[in-house]
Write an enzyme that holds these catalytic residues in place. Structure first.
Site, mmCIF file in Angstrom:
data_model
loop_
_atom_site.group_PDB
_atom_site.id
_atom_site.type_symbol
_atom_site.label_atom_id
_atom_site.label_comp_id
_atom_site.label_asym_id
_atom_site.label_seq_id
_atom_site.Cartn_x
_atom_site.Cartn_y
_atom_site.Cartn_z
ATOM 1 N N MET A 181 10.285 33.970 -5.837
ATOM 2 C CA MET A 181 9.733 35.094 -6.584
ATOM 3 C C MET A 181 10.826 36.064 -7.011
ATOM 4 S SD MET A 181 7.296 36.678 -8.012
ATOM 5 C CE MET A 181 5.779 35.889 -7.416
ATOM 6 N N CYS A 186 1.377 35.435 -1.872
ATOM 7 C CA CYS A 186 1.120 36.871 -1.909
ATOM 8 C C CYS A 186 -0.315 37.169 -2.325
ATOM 9 C CB CYS A 186 2.091 37.558 -2.865
ATOM 10 S SG CYS A 186 2.025 36.955 -4.567
#
Length: 419
Positions: A189, A50
């Site tokens: 995540m 990310c």
């Protein structure tokens, strides 16, 4: 060997640009082999998270690899150039060591990136694009990261993105214990963030995932009141949740402005906290325009993860010293590898001289000449052949600096001409 690294990260590019260059896990093998097949690189490893997309490669033409990246994502190179960095061998090694050690992360000293690097190396190895250069670079990176962790406090008191997500929610709602929390996705995540929320005992936790079985598997690992649903059920269920955290590998938004607008209306304008940790983004950016919606992206939580950064910055100085020493070692290894073709050529040349002299000696022996005389002549011929090039170079006085050449010969043969 031509080591080069290029890419962008949270420091060089906003999420709107980073999401354009993301490589979801399912496309990574084809991307790796595609770059090698394009002949722009001999070895390739791609790190896509990310916060960053980085390509490490063994390439004699980095510009061709950059062009491949732009074409792969259908983005003009001119659009990307202001955000891209390109690093040659020593700088690429330093960057890889810093990334592995958590020094280049949004959360200084965080450890998740090390696992993501190992995943990238494993993907390259499985795709056949990991050669001796990149394998050595990354194995050295992992060793450096371990050394930094064990000898410095760079990871001490760090606030993870998962913990930061809970803190953000607590700034909007009085207590997490009264909230219903929806997680979209079931990857690493989401599991990290869900674990932190579960520790606050929310009223309900729901996992929405493309495959229901994986969603159920994650829900069962979490304490408290948990369940799982499919992504197709989101339109009917979204209004029930106070907190929505999303992190999937989808290339298109999963939640649009219209869907959230209807959910807010159904909630009679009770606030919704939404955290989009995906790159590309799962939630349309226009959702932030709605009243009663608090939408945060992965870049928006930077201030929260600054807690304890000053102390970690001091430890980072020691870490940089360690990394500097290991970069020098890696650079020495690279220089040694670059000399391998020259060494091989030198030995091949010597072998040719030996074979020629041996062929002559064998013929002399076959004619019945005395072995002692043949051996004497063989040794003289070998000595003359091997000494002819340096002797001619020294006596000719042309070309390279004669003094530098003389010094090189003295060092090579460990001579002491003054005696």
């Amino acid at each position: 060997m031509h080591l080069v690294a290029f890419g962008l990260n949270h420091l060089s590019a906003p999420v709107a640009i980073r999401e354009k260059l993301a490589f979801p896990a399912e496309v990574l093998p084809a991307a790796l082999t595609g770059l090698v097949d394009s002949q722009a690189a001999k070895e390739v490893a791609i790190v896509s998270t990310c916060n960053r997309t980085e390509i490490y490669c063994n390439s004699q033409d980095p510009s061709a690899a950059l062009l491949w990246l732009a074409r792969y994502h259908d983005v003009s190179l001119d659009t990307l150039k202001p955000y891209l960095y390109q690093l040659d061998a020593p700088a690429a090694a330093r960057h890889a060591f810093r990334v592995a050690s958590g020094l280049d992360s949004m959360v200084l000293g965080e450890t998740q990136i090390l696992g993501q690097l190992k995943d990238a190396v494993r993907a390259a190895e499985n795709s056949g694009t990991l050669g001796i250069l990149l394998n050595t670079l990354f194995q050295k990176s992992f060793a450096v990261a371990k050394e930094v962790r064990s000898q410095t406090g760079v990871g001490a008191s760090s606030v993870s993105m998962a913990a930061a997500a809970v803190r953000l929610a607590e700034q909007i709602f009085p207590t997490v214990g009264e909230l219903k929390v929806l997680f979209i996705g079931a990857g690493e995540m989401i599991e990290l963030v869900a674990t932190h929320f579960a520790a606050r005992n929310p009223r309900q936790i729901t996992i929405a995932n493309r495959t229901l079985a994986r969603g159920h598997a994650l829900a069962e690992r979490l304490p408290g009141n948990t369940n799982a649903v499919t992504l197709a059920e989101l339109p009917e269920l979204l209004a029930q949740y106070d907190v929505v955290v999303s992190s999937t590998a989808s290339q298109l938004p999963i939640i649009g402005k219209g869907l959230v607008e209807r959910a807010v209306k159904a909630r009679r304008h009770r606030p919704i906290f939404m955290l989009d940790l995906a790159v590309p983004r799962d939630i349309e950016a226009e959702v932030a325009e709605l009243d009663d919606v608090f939408l945060y992206s992965v870049d928006d939580i930077a201030d929260i993860v600054e807690v304890g950064r000053e102390a970690r910055q001091q430890a980072a100085g020691h870490a940089e010293t360690i990394i500097g020493a290991r970069v020098a070692e890696f650079s020495d290894w690279l220089r040694q590898r670059e000399r391998v073709p020259l060494i091989r050529s030198l030995r091949d040349h010597a072998e040719q001289q030996r074979q020629q002299a041996l062929k002559v000696a064998l013929k002399q022996l076959a004619r019945g000449e005395a072995p002692e005389a043949v051996l004497e002549l063989l040794s003289q011929q070998l000595t003359n052949k091997l000494m002819h090039p340096p002797t001619r170079a020294l006596s000719g006085g042309k070309g390279a600096d004669p003094d530098a050449l003389a010094d090189a010969v003295v060092r090579l043969y460990r001579l002491h001409p003054e005696s």
